[in-house]
Design a protein around this motif. Sequence first.
Motif, mmCIF file in Angstrom:
data_model
loop_
_atom_site.group_PDB
_atom_site.id
_atom_site.type_symbol
_atom_site.label_atom_id
_atom_site.label_comp_id
_atom_site.label_asym_id
_atom_site.label_seq_id
_atom_site.Cartn_x
_atom_site.Cartn_y
_atom_site.Cartn_z
ATOM 1 N N VAL B 6 0.833 -1.193 0.000
ATOM 2 C CA VAL B 6 0.000 0.000 0.000
ATOM 3 C C VAL B 6 0.867 1.241 0.000
ATOM 4 O O VAL B 6 1.842 1.325 0.720
ATOM 5 N N HIS B 7 0.536 2.170 -0.806
ATOM 6 C CA HIS B 7 1.193 3.461 -0.743
ATOM 7 C C HIS B 7 0.223 4.437 -0.124
ATOM 8 O O HIS B 7 -0.929 4.511 -0.520
ATOM 9 N N HIS B 8 0.730 5.170 0.812
ATOM 10 C CA HIS B 8 -0.199 6.045 1.509
ATOM 11 C C HIS B 8 -0.571 7.271 0.726
ATOM 12 O O HIS B 8 -1.321 8.111 1.188
ATOM 13 N N TYR B 14 -7.090 4.795 3.432
ATOM 14 C CA TYR B 14 -6.615 4.214 4.684
ATOM 15 C C TYR B 14 -6.559 5.270 5.776
ATOM 16 O O TYR B 14 -6.468 6.468 5.511
ATOM 17 N N GLU B 15 -6.572 4.769 6.971
ATOM 18 C CA GLU B 15 -6.284 5.620 8.120
ATOM 19 C C GLU B 15 -4.846 6.103 7.986
ATOM 20 O O GLU B 15 -3.996 5.385 7.452
ATOM 21 N N PRO B 16 -4.544 7.303 8.475
ATOM 22 C CA PRO B 16 -3.142 7.727 8.432
ATOM 23 C C PRO B 16 -2.275 6.773 9.251
ATOM 24 O O PRO B 16 -2.706 6.250 10.273
ATOM 25 N N SER B 17 -1.066 6.531 8.748
ATOM 26 C CA SER B 17 -0.173 5.624 9.456
ATOM 27 C C SER B 17 0.094 6.145 10.869
ATOM 28 O O SER B 17 0.270 7.337 11.071
ATOM 29 N N LEU B 18 0.142 5.213 11.807
ATOM 30 C CA LEU B 18 0.310 5.630 13.197
ATOM 31 C C LEU B 18 1.667 6.297 13.415
ATOM 32 O O LEU B 18 1.800 7.192 14.239
ATOM 33 N N PHE B 19 2.672 5.856 12.656
ATOM 34 C CA PHE B 19 3.997 6.431 12.830
ATOM 35 C C PHE B 19 4.268 7.524 11.808
ATOM 36 O O PHE B 19 5.377 8.033 11.713
ATOM 37 N N GLY B 20 3.269 7.859 11.023
ATOM 38 C CA GLY B 20 3.397 8.983 10.098
ATOM 39 C C GLY B 20 4.439 8.791 9.030
ATOM 40 O O GLY B 20 5.027 9.749 8.548
ATOM 41 N N THR B 21 4.707 7.559 8.635
ATOM 42 C CA THR B 21 5.684 7.368 7.570
ATOM 43 C C THR B 21 5.334 6.112 6.794
ATOM 44 O O THR B 21 4.355 5.436 7.100
ATOM 45 N N TYR B 22 6.137 5.808 5.800
ATOM 46 C CA TYR B 22 5.777 4.708 4.915
ATOM 47 C C TYR B 22 6.216 3.356 5.484
ATOM 48 O O TYR B 22 7.095 3.260 6.335
ATOM 49 N N SER B 23 5.574 2.291 4.956
ATOM 50 C CA SER B 23 5.710 0.967 5.568
ATOM 51 C C SER B 23 7.142 0.463 5.587
ATOM 52 O O SER B 23 7.589 -0.128 6.564
ATOM 53 N N ILE B 26 9.090 1.792 8.421
ATOM 54 C CA ILE B 26 8.669 1.201 9.696
ATOM 55 C C ILE B 26 9.210 -0.223 9.802
ATOM 56 O O ILE B 26 9.744 -0.623 10.836
#
Lengths: 268, 251, 103, 589
Positions: B6-8, B14-23, B26
């Motif tokens: 998934v690309h944000h 999608y919900e915003p990533s909890l860590f605010g960055t790309y997978s 993380i």
Amino acid sequence: MGLALLALIWLITFVSTYFFVAKTWWFPVGASASAAWIDHQFAVTFILMGIVFVAAQGALGLFVWQYRDRGATQPVHYSHGNAKLEIIWTVLTAVLFIGLNLMGSRVWATERFDPPEVGAVPVEATGLQFAWYFRYPGPDGKYGRTKAELEDASAGGESAVGLDPSDAASKDDIVSGTMYIPVNREVDLALRAQDVIHSLFIPSMRFKQDAVPGLIIHMHFKPIQTGDYEIACAELCGLGHYKMHGMLKVVSQEEFDKWLASKEAEKQ
Amino acid sequence: MAEAAVHHDVAGVYEPSLFGTYSKKIGMWLFLASDSVTFGALLFAYSYGRISNPSWPTPFGKESIINATIMTACLLSSSLTMVLGVLAAHRGDMAKVRNWLLATMFFGAAFIVLHAIEWSKLIHEGMTPFTNPWAPSVPQFGGTFFTLTGMHMLHVTIGVIYLGVVALRKKFLPVLVVLWLIGWLATPANNVFHLGVHVLLIGAVVSAMVMFLKPKIYDSHDIEVAGLYWHFVDLVWMFIFPLVYLMSTRI
Amino acid sequence: MHNIAAIHDESKAQYYWVWGALLILTGIEVVLAYEQFFTPVHMLEVLMVLSLVKAALIIAYFMHLKFEIPLMRFMLMAAIVACLCIMCIFFADAVRVVKLGLP
Amino acid sequence: MASTEIIHAHAAPQGFIRKYIFSLDHKVIGLQYYFLALIAVFVGMGLSLLMRIHLIWPNANLPIFGAIKPETYLMFLTMHGTIMVFFVLTTAPQGGFGNYFLPIQIGAPDMAFPTLNMLSFWTTFVAFVVLVAAFFVGAPLHGWTGYAPLSAVPSAGPGEGLGADLWITSIAIFCAASLMGALNFITTVLDMRAKGMTMMRMPLTCWAWFITAILGLLAFGVLLAAGILLLMDRNLGTSFFVPGGLNFTGQTSFPTGGFSSSTDLIKHNGGSPLLWQHLFWFFGHPEVYIAILPGMGVASQLLSTFSRKPIFGYRAMVYAMLGIGILGFVVWGHHMFMSGMSPYTAFAFSIMTMAIGVPSAIKTFNWLGTLYQGRVRFHTPMLFAIGFVSLFVSGGLSGPFLAQPVLDIPLHDTYFVVGHFHLIMGVAAIFGIFAATYYWFPKMFGRMMSEGLGRWHFFLTLLGTYAIFMPMHYLGLAGQTRRYSEFTQVAYQTKLIPLQTFITYAAIVTISAQFIFLFNLFWSMAKGKKATDNPWEATTLEWTTATPPPHDNFGGRTPVVSHGPYEYSVPGAARDFVMQNDPATTPAH
């Protein structure tokens, strides 16, 4: 189905609790000074946990039967929980568990941190695959030197623990396969192991401690009743773990002295 | 690391990533968390042995310390070139990125070579995983040293291969094979690196498989993720250097 | 949504500063260790503090953690640091080996 | 990059191999994990049966196996523990159901890193093959905890040579596989939740898998380090875990491995067996929660669904799981009270261990609160969820005994411990797996499992497991030490043989009952009643999609979530459940 579940859960609860309460299988009679303490702490824990056990299983059985599906008309209480209740039972269980813990810590502390009483009998227990040997320092009160190179399990006795005959202090050391100790005197026990970890377990004394290679662990306990007690190994030590068995003979002071003297005489 | 599903950038799905960055980032951070616990456990095992053996040897003289200091400087400089590479990647200057990555690899390789020389010297002096000439009563000195620095060296080697794949793609494979041959032929048969150099060959095979499975051009995110791994290798050395070397300097 | 270039200052200068600081700290460590300024225990403390500073610099600047959102910074660091700290319990037993070890 | 509107990165694969063997689809990988665990659990169970038979009839001449020797018993014991803990309790709930349902429940088309996911399964598979290979060269006899020096010295007993090497290699490979899986799970939860699926709207199963993954990420790294060190000790002769002065005089006929001779072994110095125990249990205790947490998640989900009532105290449940996860890392010392560990640290570990009882108790209370004033439907999955609660209570309440160092003196390494951990992390976790199987089977295979067979399976298993493991507590009180291959050598233990015999009979019955499950599973796959998309009238996202779910889970669209996970019997709603993706206008909180 609800009734069957209720019956099953309550039956399991009843039978399990019955055999605990009836003490059909229970600790052997305690024969050391600390046994009473440990048994008391066990009893307190047992009663409290027993109440929780019966209450929780009882409620589980009751609820599944009482609130079984009886058709669409049956009201369901729509609720996401109750914060006050959560806090109450969190605090209650915390107090219960931590409190229990603090109650028992005194026995643990006295057994491990206090030095043995003056005049305690020094005994060194050595575990090896697959036997226990007990060494007494003799009249000089000093253990002789042992050497790993000299250990020979097949020879038994002094050779099994690797006693070095060239050391003066080892001349009067006695090594026995059976542990003799006098009653009502504390035992100053030093635990060692030669190959792998063993664990000296004397159920009647409520005593257990691992013997770890590379360490000499000091423990003490006080037998208060004469008799023969069995020693087992409680830490997996290899294929003969199940037969690593020893005997503890708690005897009167006179008998103990006599036994020591006879062993000394045998050695000369 | 596999392609994220998934690309944000797809807004609103999608919900915003909890860590605010790309997978991928993380994922790499989580891997590093786990790896730092592994290295932590190894360092604790080393310290445990050290505390329980009061007569720990202190064999590292001036020469070793200078060598290790140069190695540290190499790693630190490689981190600098790496971060400059990441910066260039964010600006979209891919030619510069390649040069910075090559510089990073150069420093990394220098570290490995210097370390290999150090190892060979110690082995020549009589140190093995179970004996050492300085303190016979502490046989595990060699074991702890080789385990810790060996694990770290393995990480550096993997890092260099990783960066090479990111920087040069398929062109890196022949380079790697040549390096492996040189390493194999240049080391004497009784040297530990005569066998150790096969890590490069395994690396070449694995990289070839990765490039076969995921034939794509790496973007600035991939370079940043590779950078994270590289800096972590540097970070671990910041603890190994004082604990292993500086605490065992010969007075 | 995650245009990193826009999030933080991308000046090259800061990286050179950090690099310089790391080299200087390493130099200090080496000098301290080689000159044996402290007893071993204090030496360990000093070296560990310096190493932690170096690690923090690497994590914050080179690994960009300073520029990530607070939740990520906090969660990652807390998990790793906590894990490593509780392993210090091991040392109680390492000391025991010295005290209870074979003569 | 920003311009591409990719929802799923990989298209549906076509060939058999890409579709079923090296699949990138999390659902296929989930099933692969599940069936690996199914094979493993029957191997593990078979081993336990052989052990039970040997305990009662030590000289019995079995077909194929012949008479079981004491060392063979210990090999079975080691393999039983290792297979069950790693390849069943870690693999099935997390790798199996977590892989299959975590992405669907949070509304994602796949895991964050599909390739890594595939690698993770195949690495696990390799680990399993290596472990099974240990059987054929003589499995180690040191138990699943592998205490050094028994596990570190190849001459410590039969099976401690190549077998032990394979064993520790297998575990190291498994660590790597679990790390890949764990970081994939965490990233997926952090990054790929559908619109509206906030953290506090995730089903409790997802929370459980998420926290389990965090535990795995941090715990398996330590075991990996320990495994590397043990391999070094065994093969290169280092001494991390081997102290000096060891003399295996009774065992000279076995290979010496990294130690070139027995005098070499004597000269070793300075290692500590306690270090292995610390490193092992630093991993080992979180591992217990890795096994049980997914079960807790499944039980919460099912109790709410089949009571037609929202879960009681959702937030408390989440915090309790987080609390268990955090405290799980600071209690490992309670496995070591008798090990010669510093007695001061025992106090700290003991208090922490008691403290971990608090979140466990909160969970139990909340489960009871969920049942209270509900409308309980007794489908098979619900029966197993209720069984889980019962077992969790029974197994959990023997914990406070063992957590007190004083009471641990008589109980440590006795059958009391065996009963305790089998009830809570063995059977309870397996009840979670059973519950999950019966619950999600319709979604996975498009057919229902037989309810009648399911009930028989449930009642026999619940009664049987209690009959096996409750008496073990009594045995432990009476001083029956564990890991004994015979009870004939210690006089007071021979008196306990009748109770052991009872346990063996109970085990035979219970294990036989598992074949009902096996039959039900495969029969229902082929012949079961066709399932609808939402047979249980549940609310979470997996029930909104087709059965079985399409390749990208939701057929190209992505669900939008507007409700919490357990909205049952909402006053004013048309049905007695509100799906998570129902439009926000539906009355709900």
